[in-house]
Each structure stands twice: as C-alpha cells, then as structure tokens.
Design a protein around this motif. Structure first.
Motif, PDB file in Angstrom:
ATOM      1  N   SER A 182       4.355   1.594 -14.529  1.00  0.00           N
ATOM      2  CA  SER A 182       3.064   0.887 -14.653  1.00  0.00           C
ATOM      3  C   SER A 182       3.127  -0.010 -13.351  1.00  0.00           C
ATOM      4  O   SER A 182       3.990  -0.108 -12.399  1.00  0.00           O
ATOM      5  CB  SER A 182       3.477  -0.254 -15.754  1.00  0.00           C
ATOM      6  OG  SER A 182       4.396  -1.104 -15.435  1.00  0.00           O
ATOM      7  N   PRO A 183       1.755  -0.566 -13.062  1.00  0.00           N
ATOM      8  CA  PRO A 183       1.352  -1.148 -11.983  1.00  0.00           C
ATOM      9  C   PRO A 183       2.188  -2.542 -11.808  1.00  0.00           C
ATOM     10  O   PRO A 183       2.620  -3.126 -10.896  1.00  0.00           O
ATOM     11  CB  PRO A 183       0.041  -1.601 -12.199  1.00  0.00           C
ATOM     12  CG  PRO A 183      -0.660  -0.417 -12.957  1.00  0.00           C
ATOM     13  CD  PRO A 183       0.568   0.101 -13.871  1.00  0.00           C
ATOM     14  N   THR A 184       2.620  -3.117 -13.158  1.00  0.00           N
ATOM     15  CA  THR A 184       3.658  -4.205 -13.055  1.00  0.00           C
ATOM     16  C   THR A 184       4.995  -3.995 -12.762  1.00  0.00           C
ATOM     17  O   THR A 184       5.751  -4.626 -11.921  1.00  0.00           O
ATOM     18  CB  THR A 184       3.745  -4.917 -14.585  1.00  0.00           C
ATOM     19  OG1 THR A 184       2.287  -4.983 -15.094  1.00  0.00           O
ATOM     20  CG2 THR A 184       4.524  -5.997 -14.756  1.00  0.00           C
ATOM     21  N   TRP A 185       5.356  -2.835 -13.029  1.00  0.00           N
ATOM     22  CA  TRP A 185       6.703  -2.159 -12.699  1.00  0.00           C
ATOM     23  C   TRP A 185       6.696  -2.180 -10.924  1.00  0.00           C
ATOM     24  O   TRP A 185       7.559  -2.501 -10.338  1.00  0.00           O
ATOM     25  CB  TRP A 185       7.205  -0.851 -13.308  1.00  0.00           C
ATOM     26  CG  TRP A 185       8.506  -0.534 -12.643  1.00  0.00           C
ATOM     27  CD1 TRP A 185       9.561  -0.828 -13.381  1.00  0.00           C
ATOM     28  CD2 TRP A 185       8.522   0.606 -11.654  1.00  0.00           C
ATOM     29  NE1 TRP A 185      10.566   0.042 -12.680  1.00  0.00           N
ATOM     30  CE2 TRP A 185      10.013   1.013 -11.810  1.00  0.00           C
ATOM     31  CE3 TRP A 185       7.641   1.090 -10.970  1.00  0.00           C
ATOM     32  CZ2 TRP A 185      10.584   1.777 -10.799  1.00  0.00           C
ATOM     33  CZ3 TRP A 185       8.313   2.306 -10.081  1.00  0.00           C
ATOM     34  CH2 TRP A 185       9.739   2.510  -9.880  1.00  0.00           C
ATOM     35  N   ARG A 186       5.715  -1.490 -10.572  1.00  0.00           N
ATOM     36  CA  ARG A 186       5.480  -1.199  -8.995  1.00  0.00           C
ATOM     37  C   ARG A 186       5.514  -2.755  -8.326  1.00  0.00           C
ATOM     38  O   ARG A 186       6.015  -2.919  -7.155  1.00  0.00           O
ATOM     39  CB  ARG A 186       4.225  -0.475  -8.518  1.00  0.00           C
ATOM     40  CG  ARG A 186       4.516   1.201  -9.000  1.00  0.00           C
ATOM     41  CD  ARG A 186       3.559   1.812  -8.332  1.00  0.00           C
ATOM     42  NE  ARG A 186       3.774   3.220  -8.837  1.00  0.00           N
ATOM     43  CZ  ARG A 186       3.886   4.400  -7.962  1.00  0.00           C
ATOM     44  NH1 ARG A 186       3.780   4.285  -6.872  1.00  0.00           N
ATOM     45  NH2 ARG A 186       4.064   5.660  -8.531  1.00  0.00           N
ATOM     46  N   ALA A 196       0.884  -1.208   0.037  1.00  0.00           N
ATOM     47  CA  ALA A 196       0.156   0.107   0.026  1.00  0.00           C
ATOM     48  C   ALA A 196       0.836   1.271   0.089  1.00  0.00           C
ATOM     49  O   ALA A 196       0.414   2.368  -0.762  1.00  0.00           O
ATOM     50  CB  ALA A 196      -0.891   0.150   1.165  1.00  0.00           C
ATOM     51  N   LEU A 197       2.039   1.247   0.602  1.00  0.00           N
ATOM     52  CA  LEU A 197       2.972   2.240   0.997  1.00  0.00           C
ATOM     53  C   LEU A 197       3.459   2.661  -0.670  1.00  0.00           C
ATOM     54  O   LEU A 197       3.407   3.859  -1.237  1.00  0.00           O
ATOM     55  CB  LEU A 197       3.781   2.277   1.769  1.00  0.00           C
ATOM     56  CG  LEU A 197       5.058   3.202   1.756  1.00  0.00           C
ATOM     57  CD1 LEU A 197       4.662   4.618   1.818  1.00  0.00           C
ATOM     58  CD2 LEU A 197       6.292   2.908   2.734  1.00  0.00           C
ATOM     59  N   LEU A 198       3.962   1.718  -1.350  1.00  0.00           N
ATOM     60  CA  LEU A 198       4.681   1.753  -2.606  1.00  0.00           C
ATOM     61  C   LEU A 198       3.499   2.048  -3.536  1.00  0.00           C
ATOM     62  O   LEU A 198       3.823   2.863  -4.508  1.00  0.00           O
ATOM     63  CB  LEU A 198       5.084   0.273  -2.948  1.00  0.00           C
ATOM     64  CG  LEU A 198       6.134   0.240  -4.251  1.00  0.00           C
ATOM     65  CD1 LEU A 198       7.120   1.329  -4.038  1.00  0.00           C
ATOM     66  CD2 LEU A 198       6.675  -1.212  -4.459  1.00  0.00           C
ATOM     67  N   ALA A 199       2.414   1.617  -3.639  1.00  0.00           N
ATOM     68  CA  ALA A 199       1.241   1.878  -4.602  1.00  0.00           C
ATOM     69  C   ALA A 199       1.043   3.320  -4.237  1.00  0.00           C
ATOM     70  O   ALA A 199       0.389   4.125  -5.142  1.00  0.00           O
ATOM     71  CB  ALA A 199       0.175   1.118  -4.399  1.00  0.00           C
ATOM     72  N   GLY A 200       1.023   3.900  -3.107  1.00  0.00           N
ATOM     73  CA  GLY A 200       0.343   5.274  -2.774  1.00  0.00           C
ATOM     74  C   GLY A 200       1.512   6.412  -3.081  1.00  0.00           C
ATOM     75  O   GLY A 200       1.115   7.501  -2.884  1.00  0.00           O
ATOM     76  N   LEU A 201       2.733   5.937  -3.433  1.00  0.00           N
ATOM     77  CA  LEU A 201       3.582   7.008  -3.834  1.00  0.00           C
ATOM     78  C   LEU A 201       3.556   7.605  -5.128  1.00  0.00           C
ATOM     79  O   LEU A 201       3.395   6.916  -6.138  1.00  0.00           O
ATOM     80  CB  LEU A 201       5.094   6.558  -3.519  1.00  0.00           C
ATOM     81  CG  LEU A 201       5.462   6.406  -2.111  1.00  0.00           C
ATOM     82  CD1 LEU A 201       6.903   5.709  -2.144  1.00  0.00           C
ATOM     83  CD2 LEU A 201       5.586   7.842  -1.464  1.00  0.00           C
ATOM     84  N   ASP A 202       3.435   8.949  -5.056  1.00  0.00           N
ATOM     85  CA  ASP A 202       3.479   9.556  -6.627  1.00  0.00           C
ATOM     86  C   ASP A 202       4.796   9.134  -7.307  1.00  0.00           C
ATOM     87  O   ASP A 202       5.735   8.875  -6.662  1.00  0.00           O
ATOM     88  CB  ASP A 202       3.403  11.090  -6.408  1.00  0.00           C
ATOM     89  CG  ASP A 202       3.397  11.778  -7.624  1.00  0.00           C
ATOM     90  OD1 ASP A 202       2.658  11.882  -8.597  1.00  0.00           O
ATOM     91  OD2 ASP A 202       4.670  12.314  -7.910  1.00  0.00           O
ATOM     92  N   ALA A 203       4.615   9.123  -8.725  1.00  0.00           N
ATOM     93  CA  ALA A 203       5.954   8.577  -9.706  1.00  0.00           C
ATOM     94  C   ALA A 203       7.095   9.499  -9.306  1.00  0.00           C
ATOM     95  O   ALA A 203       7.915   8.987  -9.294  1.00  0.00           O
ATOM     96  CB  ALA A 203       5.348   8.470 -10.894  1.00  0.00           C
TER      97      ALA A 203
END
Length: 159
Positions: free
Chosen positions: A41-45, A9-16
């Motif tokens: 991309s979501p795959t990259w994250r 959730a932290l990784l997904a919540g960070l602005d690029a």
C-alpha cells in the motif's frame, strides 16, 4: 541535511514485484521494522521509505549498495542507455517504456553486465581527454589539446 538513500520518487516508481525481489534477501530487515513484505500500500511504501532513510545501522549494506547503484539509472537518461545497450545485445526489456526505475531494477536483478555497462556510461564524469605523463615529482594526468598533444601546464614555461 543528508540526501536520502532512497529518494521517495524512486521507491514509489518501483513495481511491487521488482521491489519484492530487491528485498527478498533482506526479509529480516523488513520484519524488524514491522513491514510485512506482502503489503504494497502507499502507507507501506511511506513507512518503508522512512525505515530506509532514517540512518538505521541495521540497514543491510548490500541493500544500501543496490539502491545506490539503481538510483542514477532510474532516470530517463538511464532508461534510454539501458534500452540502447539491451537492443545492441539483442535482449528484450520486459518493462514498459517510461518506467525508468523498473528498467533499472530489472537490469540490476537480471542483467548485471548490461547494468554495469550502462551505469559506467551514465555516471562517467564528463572530462576532457587526458594522458598520463611523467613529471619531475612523479606521474600525473595532463589534458590533451584538440590535436591530441599534451596541453601545457598553466603558468609553466618549461613544457
């Protein structure tokens, strides 16, 4: 099972752009894992999360510390504390409300003193007031009574 270094959730919540700034000094780590820093991309994250959480010995210690520090402030409570401290100091927070991970990363990168103050407040253990006192065996902490007096040791009548 070990707790992940970087919760998904932290990784997904960070602005690029903030994520790119966090990883800028650690470009070699990304390249070793075939993670081009320009891809978001979501795959990259997901692949990045895997690389960060697999227990890789090549993971830079500074990066581990950054995520360890940011994590507790990437919460609604952490965001509120950071915003309150920024307001007290007359600093504008350039992140939209409700983006706790971004606010924490911004403060970590751009307002380190504010970040440290907020982290100390958010992460401080909720303990009863205490005082340092001398004991026959040396120095120790003793809880205080509501009146501010040292509380007696449980089971000891000689206090």
């Amino acid at each position: 099972m070990a707790r992940p270094l970087v919760p998904p959730a932290l990784l997904a919540g960070l602005d690029a752009s903030l994520l790119a700034r966090l990883f800028a000094p650690h470009r070699a780590f990304l390249e070793v894992h075939g993670l081009a820093p320009s891809d978001d991309s979501p795959t990259w994250r997901a692949r990045l999360g895997g690389a960060l959480n697999e227990g890789d010995r090549t993971l830079p210690v500074a990066l581990q510390h950054a995520f360890w520090a940011i994590g507790p402030l990437a919460t609604p409570e952490g965001e509120a504390e950071l915003r309150a401290l920024a307001a007290e100091r007359g600093r504008a927070v350039p992140v939209a409300p409700g983006r706790a991970a971004d606010v924490a990363a911004w403060a970590f990168l751009d307002e380190r003193a504010l970040f440290r103050h907020a982290r100390a407040r958010v992460c401080a253990p909720a303990t009863a007031p205490a005082t340092v006192h001398g004991t026959p065996s040396g120095w120790g902490l003793r809880s205080l009574t509501p009146a501010g007096e040292p509380a007696p040791h449980p089971g000891r009548a000689d206090d």
